[in-house]
Write an enzyme that holds these catalytic residues in place. Structure first.
Site, short mmCIF file in Angstrom:
data_model
loop_
_atom_site.label_atom_id
_atom_site.label_comp_id
_atom_site.label_asym_id
_atom_site.label_seq_id
_atom_site.Cartn_x
_atom_site.Cartn_y
_atom_site.Cartn_z
N LYS A 72 -25.90 -7.52 -96.56
CA LYS A 72 -27.08 -6.67 -96.41
C LYS A 72 -27.32 -6.31 -94.94
CE LYS A 72 -30.76 -8.66 -97.81
NZ LYS A 72 -31.28 -9.21 -96.53
N THR A 74 -25.08 -6.33 -92.55
CA THR A 74 -23.96 -5.49 -92.14
C THR A 74 -24.19 -4.04 -92.55
OG1 THR A 74 -22.43 -7.36 -92.30
CG2 THR A 74 -21.46 -5.16 -92.36
N ARG A 97 -33.99 -9.01 -88.00
CA ARG A 97 -34.45 -10.35 -87.63
C ARG A 97 -33.49 -11.03 -86.66
NH1 ARG A 97 -34.66 -12.65 -93.62
NH2 ARG A 97 -32.81 -11.36 -93.68
N LYS A 108 -23.96 -20.62 -94.04
CA LYS A 108 -24.22 -19.22 -94.38
C LYS A 108 -23.79 -18.26 -93.26
CE LYS A 108 -27.80 -16.14 -96.16
NZ LYS A 108 -29.23 -15.97 -96.47
N ALA A 276 -37.38 -16.51 -95.78
CA ALA A 276 -37.61 -15.48 -96.79
C ALA A 276 -38.14 -16.05 -98.10
CB ALA A 276 -36.32 -14.71 -97.05
N PHE A 304 -33.24 -11.77 -98.70
CA PHE A 304 -32.78 -12.06 -100.06
C PHE A 304 -32.66 -10.79 -100.93
CE2 PHE A 304 -34.68 -16.57 -99.64
CZ PHE A 304 -33.49 -17.05 -99.14
N PHE A 385 -15.62 -4.64 -100.86
CA PHE A 385 -14.86 -5.79 -100.39
C PHE A 385 -13.38 -5.56 -100.73
CE2 PHE A 385 -19.02 -7.42 -100.10
CZ PHE A 385 -19.02 -8.59 -99.33
N TRP A 413 -18.17 -2.45 -92.87
CA TRP A 413 -17.56 -3.66 -92.32
C TRP A 413 -16.19 -3.34 -91.72
CZ3 TRP A 413 -13.05 -6.40 -93.27
CH2 TRP A 413 -12.97 -7.68 -92.71
#
Length: 560
Positions: A72, A74, A97, A108, A276, A304, A385, A413
């Site tokens: 998200k 990215t 953020r 993560k 979040a 999220f 992906f 990406w």
């Protein structure tokens, strides 16, 4: 296809001097406080010095994710770079953020994007940055120290040591600190009591920091933090122990937004970052409003999935700050759709069109929520992906087109802004449509009705069950004289499901939301409704990312 790591891509980039990035926004060096050559804080004086562009806000959210996340941030960064390519006459800003050190050293990862869609200097942003989180942690712990000192020095306010609500904070995943006993030792070492630590991003100081409109508003919010109760059930606030002035002083510089850049030199304002779950999970209101003042288009993100992050962005942040998005981007991935269709995490790289079809209702429900409940024009960003097959991608595109939803394949990406041009064009088209932004519930509804409205309209729940503890918490808050029924609701539940059960994927039906407890974030200005087990201090995994991070010849390696 790139074979470089995120860190290698970031380290090989040529960054523009931060004064040049400020110049793109009309900011003079006098209104920047440099932190080295490539990052700076922005003085609030720019709001008076520069004309207000009244920019349009683009909210990026996502479907219910896999445990690894769906890119998200990215996509948020890549979309800003892509808008710079297709709207060359406009000023584009990305506002996101700051990362927490806990996920950076845990599992993560950071929050600076990935591949060729990153904000830089990536290592600085993911580590100490400009020290904002350290200042917030210090403010949190000064308040804790003043509470315990008040009790030790005679306890004039009659604080019940067993009802101290305020916990200490550190910006690290450390399960050992979740539950401790403080004040052990001799009498001069303090009053012994049960205590504990939260990760800094879970502190209410962080939530106040991110919802404040200016320094004076921040001081008022900090003073209103509920920290304890007396033996007679009277609420005690931070201002009662005269702590709000000092903790505001620690945040005087931190509250100024941070300016950095993307790999493509798009201006990026990176500031704040509350949890979040038990908070609203967005960057600071000050940063968002500054970006809207300085830019024509501002791309920001919510935490999220859309059922948690976007809902809180709309119902809490927008409601309390008088801002509104003009359009919404919903990030979807083939792997998350297969995950919602029942595929095990280890098998997500294998083609499975049927499982993807089974998971598609999750995406369609999020689209309906954002369009129908919140009245926002939406675009689906299908974040590609390497393991995605053409058949799987085409199935998602067909499903969106069948319901008239705008959708674009996103490859930022791998390709940076060039991989998001189609997405940027469709977002511009969406912003030309009328936005009828609205909230999910009316603020003046009773607490129970607001929870029920959220559960029904956003999650599709049959009803809400309040546990005995939750009922007692509501009664305690009301009988203590606190006004709570006019506050927005911050739902704390799993991000993996519309329900409060992480195993109920897709779009569950015939379920109830069970509320375990309700707590008051009085300074931030919302009620936290806890559904399931919500952890405010994570732990490290068996093999934490920290084991792979090192410094070689003065260069940080292993950081993603």
């Amino acid at each position: 296809m790139t074979h470089l790591t995120d860190a290698q891509i970031a380290q090989s980039a040529r960054l523009a001097p931060i004064a040049d990035i400020g110049k793109k926004l009309g900011i003079t060096p006098n209104d920047l406080i440099p932190y080295g050559h490539t990052k700076a804080k922005i003085e609030p004086t720019v709001l008076d010095a520069l004309p207000n562009k009244n920019g349009k806000l683009i909210l990026v959210t996502a479907i219910n994710p896999t445990p690894a996340g769906e890119g998200k941030t990215t996509v948020t960064i890549g979309l800003a770079d892509a808008l710079n390519q297709v709207a060359k006459d406009k000023t584009i800003i990305v506002a996101i953020r700051e990362p927490s050190l806990g996920p950076v050293f845990g599992v993560k990862g950071g929050a600076a994007g990935g591949g060729y869609a990153q904000v830089v200097p990536m290592e600085d942003i993911n580590l100490h940055f400009t020290g904002d989180f350290h200042a917030i942690g210090a403010a949190n712990n000064l308040l804790a120290a003043m509470i315990d000192n008040h009790i030790y020095q005679g306890n004039e306010l009659d604080i019940d040591p067993n009802r101290v609500l305020w916990r200490r904070a550190v910006d690290m995943n450390d399960r050992q600190l979740r539950h401790i006993t403080s004040g052990q030792g001799k009498k001069v070492d303090g009053v012994e009591r049960a205590d504990g630590f939260d990760i800094t991003v879970a502190s209410e100081v962080m939530a106040c920091f991110c919802l404040a409109s200016d320094l004076d508003d921040l001081k008022e919010r900090l003073g209103n933090i509920l920290v304890a109760y007396t033996t007679q059930n009277k609420p005690i606030f931070a201002k009662d122990i005269k702590a709000n002035g000092a903790i505001t002083a620690l945040l005087k510089d931190a509250i100024k937004p941070n300016l950095v850049q993307t790999l493509a030199h798009t201006p990026a304002i990176v500031h704040g970052g509350p949890f979040a779950n038990i908070a609203h999970g967005c960057n600071s209101v000050i940063a968002t409003k500054m970006a809207l003042h300085l830019g024509d288009f501002v791309v920001t993100e919510a935490g999220f999935g859309a059922d948690l992050g976007a809902e809180k962005f709309c119902d809490i942040k927008c409601r309390l700050s008088d801002i509104a998005p003009s359009a919404c981007v919903i990030v979807a991935t083939v792997r998350a759709l297969k995950y919602n269709g029942g595929v095990a995490k280890d098998d997500l790289k294998l083609e499975n069109v049927q499982a993807l079809k089974d998971g598609l209702p999750n995406l369609l429900k999020h689209i309906d929520n954002m369009q129908t409940v919140f009245g926002l024009p939406c675009v689906v960003a299908l974040n590609r992906f390497v393991s995605d097959s053409d058949d799987e991608l085409n199935e998602v595109i067909r499903a969106c087109e069948n319901i008239g939803a705008s959708v674009a394949l996103c490859e930022v990406w791998e390709k940076g802004g060039a991989g998001g041009v189609e997405l940027a064009q469709k977002v511009l088209e969406a912003m030309d449509k009328p936005s009828e932004f609205k909230f999910c519930y009316e603020r003046d509804l009773p607490v129970e009705d607001k929870i029920g409205t959220l559960a029904n309209r956003i999650y599709g729940a049959r009803g809400v069950i309040l546990s005995d503890k939750a009922k007692q918490s509501l009664d305690d808050l009301r009988t203590s004289g606190l006004t709570i029924d006019d506050l927005p609701i911050c739902m704390a539940k799993t991000q993996y499901s519309f329900s409060d059960d992480a195993k109920k994927l897709g779009v569950p039906t015939d379920f109830d939301i069970t509320v375990q407890d309700i707590t008051l974030s009085n300074g931030a200005g919302f009620l936290v409704v806890i559904c399931g087990a919500i952890m405010k201090m994570p732990g490290l995994p068996k093999v934490p990312s920290a084991q792979n991070i090192d410094v070689v010849d003065g260069q940080i390696v292993g950081l993603f």
